[in-house]
Motif scaffolding. Structure first.
Motif, PDB file in Angstrom:
ATOM      1  N   UNK A  41       0.835  -1.205   0.000  1.00  0.00           N
ATOM      2  CA  UNK A  41       0.000   0.000   0.000  1.00  0.00           C
ATOM      3  C   UNK A  41       0.866   1.249   0.000  1.00  0.00           C
ATOM      4  N   UNK A  42       1.944   1.225   0.782  1.00  0.00           N
ATOM      5  CA  UNK A  42       2.836   2.372   0.836  1.00  0.00           C
ATOM      6  C   UNK A  42       3.510   2.579  -0.524  1.00  0.00           C
ATOM      7  N   UNK A  43       3.956   1.491  -1.127  1.00  0.00           N
ATOM      8  CA  UNK A  43       4.649   1.582  -2.415  1.00  0.00           C
ATOM      9  C   UNK A  43       3.710   2.064  -3.515  1.00  0.00           C
ATOM     10  N   UNK A  44       2.508   1.577  -3.509  1.00  0.00           N
ATOM     11  CA  UNK A  44       1.540   1.949  -4.535  1.00  0.00           C
ATOM     12  C   UNK A  44       0.978   3.333  -4.253  1.00  0.00           C
ATOM     13  N   UNK A  45       0.996   3.731  -2.992  1.00  0.00           N
ATOM     14  CA  UNK A  45       0.554   5.072  -2.641  1.00  0.00           C
ATOM     15  C   UNK A  45      -0.952   5.213  -2.585  1.00  0.00           C
ATOM     16  N   UNK A  46      -1.616   4.261  -1.961  1.00  0.00           N
ATOM     17  CA  UNK A  46      -3.074   4.336  -1.850  1.00  0.00           C
ATOM     18  C   UNK A  46      -3.456   5.477  -0.946  1.00  0.00           C
ATOM     19  N   UNK A  47      -3.718   6.612  -1.543  1.00  0.00           N
ATOM     20  CA  UNK A  47      -4.083   7.789  -0.774  1.00  0.00           C
ATOM     21  C   UNK A  47      -5.589   7.914  -0.627  1.00  0.00           C
ATOM     22  N   UNK A  48      -6.326   6.973  -1.194  1.00  0.00           N
ATOM     23  CA  UNK A  48      -7.776   7.040  -1.103  1.00  0.00           C
ATOM     24  C   UNK A  48      -8.297   6.480   0.208  1.00  0.00           C
ATOM     25  N   UNK A  49      -7.410   5.884   1.027  1.00  0.00           N
ATOM     26  CA  UNK A  49      -7.836   5.376   2.326  1.00  0.00           C
ATOM     27  C   UNK A  49      -7.435   6.379   3.401  1.00  0.00           C
ATOM     28  N   UNK A  50      -8.131   6.382   4.499  1.00  0.00           N
ATOM     29  CA  UNK A  50      -7.801   7.302   5.593  1.00  0.00           C
ATOM     30  C   UNK A  50      -6.372   7.053   6.065  1.00  0.00           C
ATOM     31  N   UNK A  51      -6.000   5.795   6.208  1.00  0.00           N
ATOM     32  CA  UNK A  51      -4.638   5.485   6.635  1.00  0.00           C
ATOM     33  C   UNK A  51      -3.610   6.003   5.653  1.00  0.00           C
ATOM     34  N   UNK A  52      -3.886   5.853   4.363  1.00  0.00           N
ATOM     35  CA  UNK A  52      -2.988   6.347   3.332  1.00  0.00           C
ATOM     36  C   UNK A  52      -2.852   7.857   3.376  1.00  0.00           C
ATOM     37  N   UNK A  53      -3.969   8.543   3.620  1.00  0.00           N
ATOM     38  CA  UNK A  53      -3.928  10.003   3.714  1.00  0.00           C
ATOM     39  C   UNK A  53      -3.139  10.441   4.943  1.00  0.00           C
ATOM     40  N   UNK A  54      -3.324   9.745   6.059  1.00  0.00           N
ATOM     41  CA  UNK A  54      -2.591  10.100   7.282  1.00  0.00           C
ATOM     42  C   UNK A  54      -1.093   9.881   7.105  1.00  0.00           C
ATOM     43  N   UNK A  55      -0.722   8.765   6.491  1.00  0.00           N
ATOM     44  CA  UNK A  55       0.696   8.485   6.260  1.00  0.00           C
ATOM     45  C   UNK A  55       1.281   9.525   5.319  1.00  0.00           C
ATOM     46  N   UNK A  56       0.573   9.857   4.253  1.00  0.00           N
ATOM     47  CA  UNK A  56       1.052  10.874   3.309  1.00  0.00           C
ATOM     48  C   UNK A  56       1.227  12.215   3.999  1.00  0.00           C
ATOM     49  N   UNK A  57       0.262  12.596   4.817  1.00  0.00           N
ATOM     50  CA  UNK A  57       0.344  13.865   5.545  1.00  0.00           C
ATOM     51  C   UNK A  57       1.551  13.871   6.476  1.00  0.00           C
ATOM     52  N   UNK A  58       1.735  12.781   7.211  1.00  0.00           N
ATOM     53  CA  UNK A  58       2.848  12.703   8.156  1.00  0.00           C
ATOM     54  C   UNK A  58       4.187  12.773   7.433  1.00  0.00           C
TER      55      UNK A  58
END
Length: 80
Positions: A41-58
């Protein structure tokens, strides 16, 4: 109703990579399945999930300054 479909994938990895994945998963207190899914998920960059958005923001903003404290009023006002 939304149904999240899950697909299974079987992969082959060398023993040393498998041991490394197992060790990393254990350190993070995750199952090997959950850890590999997290990596993908991190490699693909799934930003459509809440977790993905939080990780991207951080990752984008870095850690909070040491002087910053939670302020419930500001959070509810939406000023953050």
């Amino acid at each position: 109703m939304y149904i999240d479909l899950v697909k299974n994938v079987t992969i082959s990895v060398p023993d040393d990579l498998w041991r490394g994945l197992n060790d990393e998963a254990a350190e993070k207190r995750l199952s090997l399945n959950a850890y590999v899914r997290e990596l993908l998920e991190r490699e693909i960059g799934r930003k459509d999930t809440m977790g993905g958005r939080l990780v991207s923001f951080a990752r984008e903003h870095g850690p909070a300054p040491q002087s910053w404290n939670w302020n419930r009023a500001e959070i509810y006002e939406g000023s953050l």
